[in-house]
Scaffold this motif. Structure first.
Motif, PDB file in Angstrom:
ATOM      1  N   ALA A 116       0.846  -1.194   0.000  1.00 52.75           N
ATOM      2  CA  ALA A 116       0.000   0.000   0.000  1.00 52.75           C
ATOM      3  C   ALA A 116       0.881   1.242   0.000  1.00 52.75           C
ATOM      4  CB  ALA A 116      -0.919  -0.020   1.222  1.00 52.75           C
ATOM      5  N   ALA A 117       0.234   2.391   0.022  1.00 54.49           N
ATOM      6  CA  ALA A 117       0.978   3.646  -0.077  1.00 54.49           C
ATOM      7  C   ALA A 117       1.998   3.799   1.049  1.00 54.49           C
ATOM      8  CB  ALA A 117       0.004   4.817  -0.078  1.00 54.49           C
ATOM      9  N   GLY A 118       1.678   3.289   2.235  1.00 54.46           N
ATOM     10  CA  GLY A 118       2.587   3.454   3.361  1.00 54.46           C
ATOM     11  C   GLY A 118       3.532   2.286   3.596  1.00 54.46           C
ATOM     12  N   ASP A 141       7.821   0.026  -5.199  1.00 54.72           N
ATOM     13  CA  ASP A 141       7.538   1.457  -5.109  1.00 54.72           C
ATOM     14  C   ASP A 141       7.179   1.825  -3.670  1.00 54.72           C
ATOM     15  OD1 ASP A 141       7.301   4.062  -6.000  1.00 54.72           O
ATOM     16  OD2 ASP A 141       5.205   3.843  -6.623  1.00 54.72           O
ATOM     17  N   ALA A 142       8.009   1.307  -2.760  1.00 52.05           N
ATOM     18  CA  ALA A 142       7.779   1.497  -1.320  1.00 52.05           C
ATOM     19  C   ALA A 142       8.958   2.233  -0.711  1.00 52.05           C
ATOM     20  CB  ALA A 142       7.588   0.144  -0.639  1.00 52.05           C
TER      21      ALA A 142
END
Length: 572
Positions: A116-118, A141-142
Protein backbone atom coordinates in the motif's frame (compact mmCIF):
# COMPACT_ATOMS: atom_id res chain seq x y z
CA UNK A 1 10.12 -40.26 -20.60
CA UNK A 2 9.75 -38.93 -17.02
CA UNK A 3 12.14 -39.78 -14.23
CA UNK A 4 9.78 -41.65 -11.94
CA UNK A 5 11.81 -41.49 -8.79
CA UNK A 6 10.40 -41.04 -5.28
CA UNK A 7 9.59 -37.48 -4.43
CA UNK A 8 12.13 -35.97 -2.04
CA UNK A 9 10.47 -33.98 0.73
CA UNK A 10 13.80 -33.25 2.35
CA UNK A 11 12.58 -33.28 5.93
CA UNK A 12 10.12 -30.41 5.55
CA UNK A 13 8.40 -29.61 8.86
CA UNK A 14 5.18 -31.39 9.73
CA UNK A 15 2.03 -29.41 9.04
CA UNK A 16 3.40 -27.72 5.94
CA UNK A 17 1.60 -28.51 2.71
CA UNK A 18 3.34 -30.10 -0.24
CA UNK A 19 2.19 -30.50 -3.80
CA UNK A 20 0.48 -33.82 -3.41
CA UNK A 21 0.11 -36.74 -1.00
CA UNK A 22 0.10 -40.38 -2.05
CA UNK A 23 -1.14 -43.26 0.06
CA UNK A 24 -0.89 -46.72 -1.51
CA UNK A 25 -2.51 -46.35 -4.93
CA UNK A 26 -4.78 -43.46 -3.93
CA UNK A 27 -3.88 -39.90 -4.84
CA UNK A 28 -5.58 -37.36 -2.63
CA UNK A 29 -6.04 -33.93 -4.16
CA UNK A 30 -5.98 -31.23 -1.50
CA UNK A 31 -8.03 -28.14 -2.32
CA UNK A 32 -7.26 -24.72 -0.91
CA UNK A 33 -9.69 -21.85 -0.45
CA UNK A 34 -8.72 -18.20 -0.40
CA UNK A 35 -10.03 -16.01 2.41
CA UNK A 36 -11.27 -12.46 2.04
CA UNK A 37 -8.97 -9.72 3.21
CA UNK A 38 -11.12 -8.92 6.25
CA UNK A 39 -11.61 -12.58 7.16
CA UNK A 40 -15.43 -12.21 7.27
CA UNK A 41 -16.35 -14.68 4.55
CA UNK A 42 -14.86 -17.16 2.12
CA UNK A 43 -14.18 -16.82 -1.55
CA UNK A 44 -14.90 -19.73 -3.91
CA UNK A 45 -12.06 -22.19 -4.34
CA UNK A 46 -8.88 -20.74 -5.82
CA UNK A 47 -8.59 -22.72 -9.07
CA UNK A 48 -5.64 -20.88 -10.51
CA UNK A 49 -3.22 -23.71 -9.92
CA UNK A 50 -1.39 -23.16 -6.63
CA UNK A 51 1.74 -25.29 -6.37
CA UNK A 52 1.36 -25.87 -2.65
CA UNK A 53 -2.01 -27.14 -1.49
CA UNK A 54 -3.30 -26.96 2.04
CA UNK A 55 -3.81 -30.16 4.07
CA UNK A 56 -6.51 -28.27 5.93
CA UNK A 57 -8.95 -28.15 3.02
CA UNK A 58 -10.94 -30.97 4.62
CA UNK A 59 -10.95 -29.27 8.04
CA UNK A 60 -14.12 -28.35 9.90
CA UNK A 61 -13.83 -24.81 8.58
CA UNK A 62 -14.77 -26.15 5.15
CA UNK A 63 -17.51 -28.55 6.33
CA UNK A 64 -21.00 -28.41 7.80
CA UNK A 65 -21.55 -29.27 11.48
CA UNK A 66 -22.46 -32.84 10.59
CA UNK A 67 -19.16 -33.25 8.73
CA UNK A 68 -20.90 -34.23 5.47
CA UNK A 69 -20.25 -31.13 3.42
CA UNK A 70 -21.48 -27.57 3.18
CA UNK A 71 -25.09 -28.38 2.13
CA UNK A 72 -25.78 -31.22 4.53
CA UNK A 73 -26.91 -34.72 3.58
CA UNK A 74 -30.14 -33.89 1.90
CA UNK A 75 -32.21 -34.49 5.08
CA UNK A 76 -33.78 -31.05 4.93
CA UNK A 77 -31.56 -29.48 7.53
CA UNK A 78 -30.27 -26.00 6.75
CA UNK A 79 -26.48 -25.78 6.54
CA UNK A 80 -24.69 -23.42 8.88
CA UNK A 81 -23.10 -20.30 7.48
CA UNK A 82 -19.70 -21.00 5.93
CA UNK A 83 -16.72 -20.19 8.09
CA UNK A 84 -13.61 -18.44 6.79
CA UNK A 85 -11.49 -20.80 4.69
CA UNK A 86 -7.75 -21.06 4.42
CA UNK A 87 -5.57 -18.93 2.13
CA UNK A 88 -3.67 -20.47 -0.75
CA UNK A 89 0.07 -20.45 -1.33
CA UNK A 90 1.50 -17.70 -3.54
CA UNK A 91 1.80 -18.37 -7.24
CA UNK A 92 5.47 -18.12 -8.17
CA UNK A 93 8.12 -19.56 -10.51
CA UNK A 94 9.66 -21.63 -9.10
CA UNK A 95 6.81 -22.71 -6.85
CA UNK A 96 7.26 -22.56 -3.10
CA UNK A 97 7.92 -25.96 -1.58
CA UNK A 98 5.92 -25.68 1.64
CA UNK A 99 3.13 -23.41 2.84
CA UNK A 100 1.19 -23.55 6.12
CA UNK A 101 -1.93 -21.36 5.95
CA UNK A 102 -2.67 -19.30 9.03
CA UNK A 103 -5.67 -20.58 11.03
CA UNK A 104 -8.70 -18.35 10.67
CA UNK A 105 -8.68 -17.40 14.35
CA UNK A 106 -5.33 -15.64 13.82
CA UNK A 107 -6.58 -13.37 11.04
CA UNK A 108 -6.93 -10.31 13.26
CA UNK A 109 -4.80 -8.41 10.80
CA UNK A 110 -6.62 -9.80 7.76
CA UNK A 111 -6.19 -12.93 5.64
CA UNK A 112 -3.69 -11.32 3.29
CA UNK A 113 -1.07 -8.64 2.81
CA UNK A 114 -1.00 -6.14 -0.05
CA UNK A 115 1.54 -3.39 -0.69
CA UNK A 116 0.00 0.00 0.00
CA UNK A 117 0.98 3.65 -0.08
CA UNK A 118 2.59 3.45 3.36
CA UNK A 119 4.39 0.12 2.88
CA UNK A 120 8.05 0.09 3.86
CA UNK A 121 10.79 -2.51 3.62
CA UNK A 122 12.44 -2.80 7.04
CA UNK A 123 16.13 -3.62 7.47
CA UNK A 124 19.19 -2.01 9.05
CA UNK A 125 20.37 0.50 6.40
CA UNK A 126 23.96 -0.26 7.37
CA UNK A 127 23.45 -4.00 7.87
CA UNK A 128 23.92 -7.08 5.68
CA UNK A 129 20.44 -6.83 4.13
CA UNK A 130 20.58 -3.17 3.13
CA UNK A 131 20.94 -3.92 -0.60
CA UNK A 132 18.11 -6.46 -0.58
CA UNK A 133 15.87 -3.99 1.22
CA UNK A 134 16.61 -1.13 -1.17
CA UNK A 135 16.00 -3.33 -4.21
CA UNK A 136 12.65 -4.66 -2.98
CA UNK A 137 11.56 -1.17 -1.93
CA UNK A 138 12.30 0.09 -5.42
CA UNK A 139 10.47 -2.82 -7.04
CA UNK A 140 7.39 -2.34 -4.83
CA UNK A 141 7.54 1.46 -5.11
CA UNK A 142 7.78 1.50 -1.32
CA UNK A 143 9.94 3.18 1.26
CA UNK A 144 12.66 1.54 3.29
CA UNK A 145 13.61 2.15 6.89
CA UNK A 146 15.42 0.72 9.89
CA UNK A 147 12.19 -0.04 11.72
CA UNK A 148 10.43 -0.96 13.84
CA UNK A 149 8.06 -2.82 11.51
CA UNK A 150 4.45 -1.68 11.42
CA UNK A 151 1.32 -2.98 9.78
CA UNK A 152 1.77 -3.10 5.99
CA UNK A 153 5.56 -3.40 6.14
CA UNK A 154 7.94 -6.11 4.88
CA UNK A 155 10.66 -6.92 7.42
CA UNK A 156 13.94 -8.62 6.44
CA UNK A 157 16.13 -10.35 9.03
CA UNK A 158 19.10 -12.70 9.32
CA UNK A 159 18.66 -15.65 11.68
CA UNK A 160 22.01 -17.49 11.83
CA UNK A 161 20.40 -20.50 13.50
CA UNK A 162 17.80 -21.10 10.82
CA UNK A 163 18.08 -24.54 9.20
CA UNK A 164 17.88 -25.51 5.54
CA UNK A 165 21.08 -23.96 4.22
CA UNK A 166 22.14 -20.53 3.08
CA UNK A 167 19.51 -20.33 0.30
CA UNK A 168 16.57 -21.33 2.51
CA UNK A 169 14.12 -18.80 3.90
CA UNK A 170 10.95 -18.50 5.95
CA UNK A 171 8.28 -15.99 4.98
CA UNK A 172 5.44 -15.28 7.40
CA UNK A 173 2.38 -13.15 6.71
CA UNK A 174 0.66 -12.24 9.98
CA UNK A 175 -1.17 -9.22 11.38
CA UNK A 176 -0.85 -7.38 8.10
CA UNK A 177 2.94 -7.61 7.92
CA UNK A 178 5.44 -9.78 6.08
CA UNK A 179 8.58 -11.10 7.76
CA UNK A 180 11.34 -12.85 5.79
CA UNK A 181 14.17 -14.58 7.61
CA UNK A 182 17.10 -16.73 6.50
CA UNK A 183 20.50 -17.78 7.76
CA UNK A 184 22.18 -15.86 4.91
CA UNK A 185 21.47 -12.93 2.63
CA UNK A 186 20.82 -15.32 -0.27
CA UNK A 187 17.85 -16.96 1.41
CA UNK A 188 16.34 -13.64 2.42
CA UNK A 189 16.83 -12.39 -1.15
CA UNK A 190 14.92 -15.39 -2.51
CA UNK A 191 12.13 -14.57 -0.07
CA UNK A 192 11.94 -11.10 -1.59
CA UNK A 193 11.61 -12.71 -5.04
CA UNK A 194 8.63 -14.67 -3.73
CA UNK A 195 7.05 -11.42 -2.50
CA UNK A 196 7.70 -9.71 -5.81
CA UNK A 197 6.29 -12.51 -7.95
CA UNK A 198 3.22 -12.94 -5.74
CA UNK A 199 2.49 -9.23 -6.02
CA UNK A 200 2.93 -9.32 -9.79
CA UNK A 201 0.69 -12.36 -10.15
CA UNK A 202 -2.09 -11.59 -7.66
CA UNK A 203 -1.30 -8.30 -5.95
CA UNK A 204 -1.01 -9.95 -2.55
CA UNK A 205 0.33 -12.60 -0.22
CA UNK A 206 -1.97 -14.81 1.81
CA UNK A 207 -1.69 -15.22 5.58
CA UNK A 208 0.48 -18.12 6.61
CA UNK A 209 4.06 -19.35 6.62
CA UNK A 210 6.25 -20.36 3.68
CA UNK A 211 9.36 -22.45 4.29
CA UNK A 212 11.26 -22.75 1.09
CA UNK A 213 14.63 -23.84 -0.25
CA UNK A 214 16.11 -25.14 -3.51
CA UNK A 215 16.56 -28.83 -4.22
CA UNK A 216 19.86 -28.28 -6.08
CA UNK A 217 22.73 -25.92 -5.18
CA UNK A 218 23.73 -25.07 -8.78
CA UNK A 219 21.10 -23.52 -11.04
CA UNK A 220 21.86 -21.34 -14.00
CA UNK A 221 22.58 -20.30 -17.56
CA UNK A 222 25.63 -20.85 -19.77
CA UNK A 223 26.15 -18.26 -22.47
CA UNK A 224 28.45 -18.55 -25.50
CA UNK A 225 29.68 -15.01 -26.06
CA UNK A 226 32.71 -16.18 -28.06
CA UNK A 227 30.97 -17.17 -31.30
CA UNK A 228 28.47 -14.31 -31.03
CA UNK A 229 29.03 -10.96 -29.37
CA UNK A 230 26.29 -10.09 -26.89
CA UNK A 231 26.16 -6.57 -25.52
CA UNK A 232 26.78 -5.91 -21.84
CA UNK A 233 23.27 -4.50 -21.51
CA UNK A 234 21.73 -7.66 -22.91
CA UNK A 235 23.73 -9.84 -20.51
CA UNK A 236 22.69 -7.62 -17.59
CA UNK A 237 19.04 -8.07 -18.56
CA UNK A 238 19.52 -11.84 -18.48
CA UNK A 239 21.11 -11.55 -15.03
CA UNK A 240 18.01 -9.74 -13.72
CA UNK A 241 15.76 -12.33 -15.33
CA UNK A 242 17.77 -15.13 -13.72
CA UNK A 243 17.57 -13.50 -10.30
CA UNK A 244 13.78 -13.34 -10.42
CA UNK A 245 13.81 -17.11 -11.11
CA UNK A 246 16.17 -17.81 -8.19
CA UNK A 247 18.95 -19.00 -10.51
CA UNK A 248 22.45 -18.55 -9.10
CA UNK A 249 25.10 -19.18 -11.81
CA UNK A 250 25.99 -17.50 -15.09
CA UNK A 251 28.78 -19.13 -17.06
CA UNK A 252 30.46 -17.05 -19.78
CA UNK A 253 32.20 -19.00 -22.56
CA UNK A 254 34.27 -16.19 -24.06
CA UNK A 255 37.03 -18.01 -25.96
CA UNK A 256 36.54 -20.19 -29.04
CA UNK A 257 37.59 -20.61 -32.65
CA UNK A 258 35.43 -17.71 -33.86
CA UNK A 259 36.48 -15.13 -31.32
CA UNK A 260 37.95 -14.12 -27.99
CA UNK A 261 35.52 -11.65 -26.47
CA UNK A 262 37.07 -10.26 -23.29
CA UNK A 263 39.65 -7.51 -22.99
CA UNK A 264 43.10 -8.84 -22.03
CA UNK A 265 46.20 -7.04 -20.87
CA UNK A 266 48.39 -10.16 -20.80
CA UNK A 267 47.55 -11.15 -24.39
CA UNK A 268 45.81 -8.28 -26.20
CA UNK A 269 46.79 -9.83 -29.54
CA UNK A 270 44.15 -12.56 -29.21
CA UNK A 271 41.16 -10.26 -28.48
CA UNK A 272 38.46 -9.88 -31.16
CA UNK A 273 37.37 -6.45 -32.36
CA UNK A 274 33.93 -6.92 -30.78
CA UNK A 275 34.43 -7.80 -27.13
CA UNK A 276 33.48 -6.91 -23.57
CA UNK A 277 35.76 -4.45 -21.87
CA UNK A 278 36.92 -5.23 -18.36
CA UNK A 279 34.85 -2.30 -17.15
CA UNK A 280 31.72 -3.82 -18.72
CA UNK A 281 32.54 -7.19 -17.21
CA UNK A 282 33.00 -5.64 -13.76
CA UNK A 283 29.53 -4.08 -14.04
CA UNK A 284 28.01 -7.43 -15.03
CA UNK A 285 29.76 -9.25 -12.18
CA UNK A 286 28.84 -6.54 -9.66
CA UNK A 287 25.19 -6.68 -10.70
CA UNK A 288 25.21 -10.48 -10.53
CA UNK A 289 26.83 -10.59 -7.09
CA UNK A 290 24.26 -8.15 -5.78
CA UNK A 291 21.58 -10.55 -7.03
CA UNK A 292 23.35 -13.61 -5.57
CA UNK A 293 24.50 -14.95 -8.93
CA UNK A 294 28.05 -16.21 -9.41
CA UNK A 295 29.64 -15.50 -12.80
CA UNK A 296 31.90 -18.36 -13.93
CA UNK A 297 34.56 -17.84 -16.61
CA UNK A 298 35.24 -20.56 -19.17
CA UNK A 299 38.51 -20.60 -21.09
CA UNK A 300 38.09 -23.76 -23.12
CA UNK A 301 41.28 -25.70 -23.81
CA UNK A 302 43.12 -27.51 -25.33
CA UNK A 303 40.46 -27.40 -28.06
CA UNK A 304 38.32 -24.44 -29.13
CA UNK A 305 41.35 -22.12 -29.15
CA UNK A 306 41.18 -20.93 -32.75
CA UNK A 307 41.27 -17.26 -31.76
CA UNK A 308 44.51 -17.86 -29.84
CA UNK A 309 46.00 -19.89 -32.70
CA UNK A 310 45.38 -17.09 -35.21
CA UNK A 311 47.63 -14.85 -33.15
CA UNK A 312 50.09 -17.69 -32.40
CA UNK A 313 50.11 -19.99 -35.45
CA UNK A 314 53.09 -21.94 -34.12
CA UNK A 315 50.76 -23.49 -31.54
CA UNK A 316 48.54 -25.08 -34.21
CA UNK A 317 48.22 -28.87 -33.85
CA UNK A 318 48.87 -30.77 -37.10
CA UNK A 319 48.47 -34.44 -37.92
CA UNK A 320 50.99 -36.70 -39.68
CA UNK A 321 49.97 -35.37 -43.09
CA UNK A 322 50.62 -31.79 -41.97
CA UNK A 323 46.95 -30.85 -41.91
CA UNK A 324 45.89 -28.34 -39.26
CA UNK A 325 43.37 -29.57 -36.72
CA UNK A 326 40.74 -26.92 -36.18
CA UNK A 327 40.86 -25.15 -32.86
CA UNK A 328 43.37 -27.53 -31.27
CA UNK A 329 46.68 -26.41 -29.82
CA UNK A 330 49.74 -28.62 -29.72
CA UNK A 331 49.85 -29.49 -26.03
CA UNK A 332 53.42 -30.77 -26.41
CA UNK A 333 54.48 -27.12 -26.75
CA UNK A 334 55.00 -25.40 -23.36
CA UNK A 335 54.07 -22.03 -24.86
CA UNK A 336 50.46 -23.20 -25.28
CA UNK A 337 50.18 -23.91 -21.56
CA UNK A 338 51.88 -20.62 -20.69
CA UNK A 339 49.32 -18.53 -22.62
CA UNK A 340 46.32 -20.31 -21.10
CA UNK A 341 47.79 -20.01 -17.60
CA UNK A 342 48.46 -16.30 -18.14
CA UNK A 343 44.79 -15.83 -18.96
CA UNK A 344 43.58 -17.89 -15.99
CA UNK A 345 45.66 -15.75 -13.66
CA UNK A 346 44.66 -12.48 -15.30
CA UNK A 347 40.94 -13.12 -15.13
CA UNK A 348 40.62 -14.75 -11.71
CA UNK A 349 40.28 -11.40 -9.85
CA UNK A 350 37.51 -10.37 -12.27
CA UNK A 351 35.38 -13.40 -11.37
CA UNK A 352 35.43 -13.50 -7.56
CA UNK A 353 32.37 -15.71 -7.07
CA UNK A 354 29.93 -14.98 -4.25
CA UNK A 355 30.99 -13.70 -0.82
CA UNK A 356 31.84 -16.55 1.50
CA UNK A 357 31.32 -19.16 -1.22
CA UNK A 358 33.68 -21.24 -3.30
CA UNK A 359 34.50 -19.65 -6.66
CA UNK A 360 34.73 -21.67 -9.87
CA UNK A 361 36.76 -21.69 -13.06
CA UNK A 362 35.74 -23.71 -16.12
CA UNK A 363 38.54 -25.33 -18.12
CA UNK A 364 36.49 -26.72 -21.01
CA UNK A 365 38.39 -29.83 -22.07
CA UNK A 366 35.80 -30.92 -24.63
CA UNK A 367 36.19 -31.93 -28.27
CA UNK A 368 39.99 -31.96 -28.41
CA UNK A 369 40.26 -33.15 -31.97
CA UNK A 370 43.40 -35.21 -31.40
CA UNK A 371 41.20 -37.59 -29.43
CA UNK A 372 38.31 -37.82 -31.89
CA UNK A 373 40.21 -40.05 -34.33
CA UNK A 374 40.40 -43.84 -34.11
CA UNK A 375 44.14 -43.99 -33.44
CA UNK A 376 45.45 -40.78 -31.84
CA UNK A 377 48.97 -42.20 -31.40
CA UNK A 378 49.29 -42.93 -35.13
CA UNK A 379 47.75 -39.64 -36.23
CA UNK A 380 49.70 -37.48 -33.74
CA UNK A 381 53.05 -39.17 -33.06
CA UNK A 382 54.50 -35.96 -31.60
CA UNK A 383 51.82 -35.95 -28.88
CA UNK A 384 52.30 -39.66 -28.28
CA UNK A 385 56.04 -39.19 -27.79
CA UNK A 386 55.44 -36.29 -25.38
CA UNK A 387 53.02 -38.45 -23.38
CA UNK A 388 55.56 -41.26 -23.01
CA UNK A 389 58.33 -38.83 -22.09
CA UNK A 390 56.22 -37.21 -19.35
CA UNK A 391 54.19 -40.12 -17.99
CA UNK A 392 56.04 -43.30 -18.90
CA UNK A 393 56.14 -45.90 -21.71
CA UNK A 394 52.46 -46.90 -21.38
CA UNK A 395 51.13 -43.37 -21.63
CA UNK A 396 49.00 -42.30 -24.58
CA UNK A 397 47.68 -39.08 -26.05
CA UNK A 398 44.66 -39.14 -23.71
CA UNK A 399 47.07 -39.15 -20.76
CA UNK A 400 48.81 -36.07 -22.12
CA UNK A 401 45.41 -34.36 -22.48
CA UNK A 402 44.38 -35.40 -18.97
CA UNK A 403 47.67 -34.11 -17.62
CA UNK A 404 47.09 -30.83 -19.45
CA UNK A 405 43.77 -30.29 -17.64
CA UNK A 406 45.29 -31.41 -14.34
CA UNK A 407 48.00 -28.79 -14.73
CA UNK A 408 45.42 -26.08 -15.47
CA UNK A 409 43.43 -27.28 -12.45
CA UNK A 410 46.52 -26.77 -10.31
CA UNK A 411 46.71 -23.18 -11.51
CA UNK A 412 43.07 -22.60 -10.56
CA UNK A 413 43.50 -24.14 -7.12
CA UNK A 414 46.38 -21.79 -6.36
CA UNK A 415 43.93 -19.00 -7.24
CA UNK A 416 41.37 -20.45 -4.79
CA UNK A 417 39.10 -21.64 -7.58
CA UNK A 418 37.42 -25.02 -7.95
CA UNK A 419 37.80 -26.41 -11.49
CA UNK A 420 35.04 -27.64 -13.77
CA UNK A 421 35.34 -29.38 -17.15
CA UNK A 422 33.07 -30.95 -19.77
CA UNK A 423 32.44 -34.68 -19.47
CA UNK A 424 34.31 -35.57 -22.68
CA UNK A 425 37.48 -34.23 -21.05
CA UNK A 426 37.41 -37.15 -18.58
CA UNK A 427 38.70 -40.42 -20.05
CA UNK A 428 38.25 -44.04 -19.14
CA UNK A 429 41.37 -45.87 -17.97
CA UNK A 430 44.79 -44.52 -18.86
CA UNK A 431 47.95 -43.89 -16.91
CA UNK A 432 46.92 -40.42 -15.73
CA UNK A 433 43.62 -39.88 -13.85
CA UNK A 434 41.68 -36.64 -13.81
CA UNK A 435 41.87 -34.83 -10.48
CA UNK A 436 39.06 -35.95 -8.21
CA UNK A 437 37.85 -32.50 -7.22
CA UNK A 438 37.18 -31.36 -10.80
CA UNK A 439 33.42 -31.23 -11.33
CA UNK A 440 31.98 -33.02 -14.36
CA UNK A 441 29.69 -30.91 -16.53
CA UNK A 442 27.77 -33.60 -18.41
CA UNK A 443 26.51 -32.45 -21.79
CA UNK A 444 26.74 -35.31 -24.29
CA UNK A 445 26.91 -39.02 -24.86
CA UNK A 446 27.44 -38.69 -28.60
CA UNK A 447 31.21 -38.20 -28.75
CA UNK A 448 33.66 -40.97 -29.66
CA UNK A 449 34.30 -43.03 -26.52
CA UNK A 450 31.50 -41.27 -24.65
CA UNK A 451 30.90 -42.53 -21.14
CA UNK A 452 27.60 -43.03 -19.37
CA UNK A 453 26.95 -40.55 -16.56
CA UNK A 454 26.80 -43.43 -14.09
CA UNK A 455 30.53 -44.00 -14.60
CA UNK A 456 31.41 -40.60 -13.21
CA UNK A 457 28.97 -40.98 -10.33
CA UNK A 458 30.36 -44.40 -9.42
CA UNK A 459 33.81 -42.83 -9.28
CA UNK A 460 32.47 -40.43 -6.66
CA UNK A 461 32.61 -37.39 -8.94
CA UNK A 462 30.22 -34.48 -8.62
CA UNK A 463 28.15 -33.93 -11.78
CA UNK A 464 26.25 -30.94 -13.17
CA UNK A 465 23.51 -31.54 -15.75
CA UNK A 466 23.69 -29.80 -19.14
CA UNK A 467 22.00 -32.59 -21.11
CA UNK A 468 22.17 -31.49 -24.74
CA UNK A 469 18.93 -33.31 -25.54
CA UNK A 470 16.98 -30.85 -23.35
CA UNK A 471 19.20 -27.95 -22.30
CA UNK A 472 21.16 -26.94 -25.43
CA UNK A 473 19.88 -23.96 -27.40
CA UNK A 474 22.15 -24.04 -30.47
CA UNK A 475 21.70 -21.14 -32.89
CA UNK A 476 20.83 -22.28 -36.40
CA UNK A 477 20.04 -25.83 -35.24
CA UNK A 478 23.11 -27.44 -36.85
CA UNK A 479 23.62 -31.20 -37.05
CA UNK A 480 20.77 -32.86 -35.15
CA UNK A 481 20.10 -30.02 -32.70
CA UNK A 482 16.62 -28.54 -32.39
CA UNK A 483 15.65 -25.57 -30.28
CA UNK A 484 14.53 -26.97 -26.91
CA UNK A 485 11.11 -26.12 -25.58
CA UNK A 486 10.21 -25.24 -22.04
CA UNK A 487 7.32 -27.67 -22.21
CA UNK A 488 9.60 -30.64 -22.86
CA UNK A 489 11.86 -29.66 -19.96
CA UNK A 490 8.82 -29.14 -17.73
CA UNK A 491 7.20 -32.46 -18.59
CA UNK A 492 10.15 -34.81 -19.06
CA UNK A 493 13.42 -33.53 -17.61
CA UNK A 494 14.74 -33.74 -14.06
CA UNK A 495 18.28 -33.34 -12.72
CA UNK A 496 18.55 -37.15 -12.90
CA UNK A 497 18.06 -37.13 -16.69
CA UNK A 498 21.72 -36.56 -17.56
CA UNK A 499 21.93 -38.29 -20.94
CA UNK A 500 19.14 -38.75 -23.47
CA UNK A 501 15.79 -39.18 -21.76
CA UNK A 502 16.64 -41.93 -19.27
CA UNK A 503 17.32 -40.96 -15.66
CA UNK A 504 20.20 -42.34 -13.67
CA UNK A 505 19.16 -44.48 -10.67
CA UNK A 506 17.63 -42.51 -7.82
CA UNK A 507 20.41 -43.72 -5.52
CA UNK A 508 22.89 -41.76 -7.66
CA UNK A 509 20.79 -38.68 -8.30
CA UNK A 510 20.70 -36.87 -4.95
CA UNK A 511 21.61 -33.19 -4.64
CA UNK A 512 24.99 -34.10 -3.15
CA UNK A 513 25.91 -36.02 -6.33
CA UNK A 514 24.05 -34.33 -9.19
CA UNK A 515 24.60 -30.77 -8.05
CA UNK A 516 22.16 -29.10 -10.41
CA UNK A 517 22.03 -27.92 -14.00
CA UNK A 518 22.31 -25.06 -16.42
CA UNK A 519 20.55 -24.12 -19.64
CA UNK A 520 23.12 -23.42 -22.37
CA UNK A 521 23.02 -21.04 -25.33
CA UNK A 522 25.55 -21.96 -28.03
CA UNK A 523 26.06 -19.71 -31.05
CA UNK A 524 27.34 -22.16 -33.68
CA UNK A 525 25.60 -20.16 -36.45
CA UNK A 526 25.87 -16.73 -34.89
CA UNK A 527 23.67 -14.88 -37.36
CA UNK A 528 20.77 -17.30 -37.11
CA UNK A 529 19.11 -15.26 -34.37
CA UNK A 530 19.31 -11.73 -33.03
CA UNK A 531 19.73 -10.97 -29.34
CA UNK A 532 15.99 -10.32 -29.05
CA UNK A 533 15.16 -13.62 -30.71
CA UNK A 534 17.43 -15.44 -28.26
CA UNK A 535 15.67 -13.65 -25.39
CA UNK A 536 12.30 -14.88 -26.60
CA UNK A 537 13.58 -18.35 -27.42
CA UNK A 538 15.05 -19.08 -23.99
CA UNK A 539 12.29 -17.42 -21.95
CA UNK A 540 10.17 -20.48 -21.17
CA UNK A 541 13.04 -23.01 -21.09
CA UNK A 542 14.68 -20.92 -18.35
CA UNK A 543 11.47 -20.88 -16.33
CA UNK A 544 10.95 -24.62 -16.71
CA UNK A 545 14.57 -25.23 -15.68
CA UNK A 546 14.19 -22.99 -12.64
CA UNK A 547 11.09 -24.90 -11.55
CA UNK A 548 12.69 -28.35 -11.93
CA UNK A 549 15.92 -27.41 -10.12
CA UNK A 550 14.09 -25.83 -7.22
CA UNK A 551 11.54 -28.66 -7.00
CA UNK A 552 12.20 -31.57 -9.41
CA UNK A 553 9.01 -33.46 -8.54
CA UNK A 554 5.85 -33.68 -10.63
CA UNK A 555 4.65 -30.13 -11.35
CA UNK A 556 1.24 -29.24 -9.94
CA UNK A 557 0.35 -26.88 -12.78
CA UNK A 558 -0.47 -27.89 -16.33
CA UNK A 559 1.83 -26.45 -18.98
CA UNK A 560 -0.90 -24.00 -19.98
CA UNK A 561 -1.25 -22.83 -16.38
CA UNK A 562 2.50 -22.54 -16.04
CA UNK A 563 2.84 -20.37 -19.14
CA UNK A 564 0.03 -18.16 -17.89
CA UNK A 565 1.80 -17.79 -14.57
CA UNK A 566 5.02 -16.91 -16.41
CA UNK A 567 3.24 -14.03 -18.13
CA UNK A 568 1.77 -12.86 -14.85
CA UNK A 569 5.02 -12.87 -12.88
CA UNK A 570 7.62 -11.54 -15.31
CA UNK A 571 9.01 -8.05 -15.48
CA UNK A 572 7.08 -5.55 -17.54
Amino acid sequence: MRADRPRREGGLPAGLSVRGLTTSATVVALLVFTGCSDGSQAHPPDTRGSDARSPDAQSPAAQSPDGRGGQGSGSGRTASAPKPAFPAAPRTIPSVRAFAPAPADTWSGGAEWRPAAGTRVIADPDGPLADEARLLAKELDAGHAAGPAERGDVQLAIDPGRSGGREAYELTVRDGTVRITGSDQAGVFYGTRTVLQAVRADGKLRAGTIRDRPDRPQRGLSLDIARKHFTAGWIEARVREMADLKLNQLQLHFSDDQGFRLESSSHPEIVSEQHLSKAELRRIVSLARGLHIAVIPEIDSPGHLGAVIRAHPRLQLKNTSGSAVRGAVDIARPEAARIVDDLLREYAPLFPGLPGQEAYGHLGGDEYQALTVKNPEASFPRLAAAARAKYGPKAKVQDLATGWLNDRSDVLRKLDRRPKAWNDGFFRGGVVAAHRDREVEYWTGKELGAREPQEYLREGRKVVNLNDAYLYYVLGEPNTFRYPTGERIYRQWTPAVLRGSKPVPASMAGPDRVLGGRFAVWCDIAGAQTQDQVTRGIRMPLRALAQKLWEPGEPALSWSEFTGLARATERG
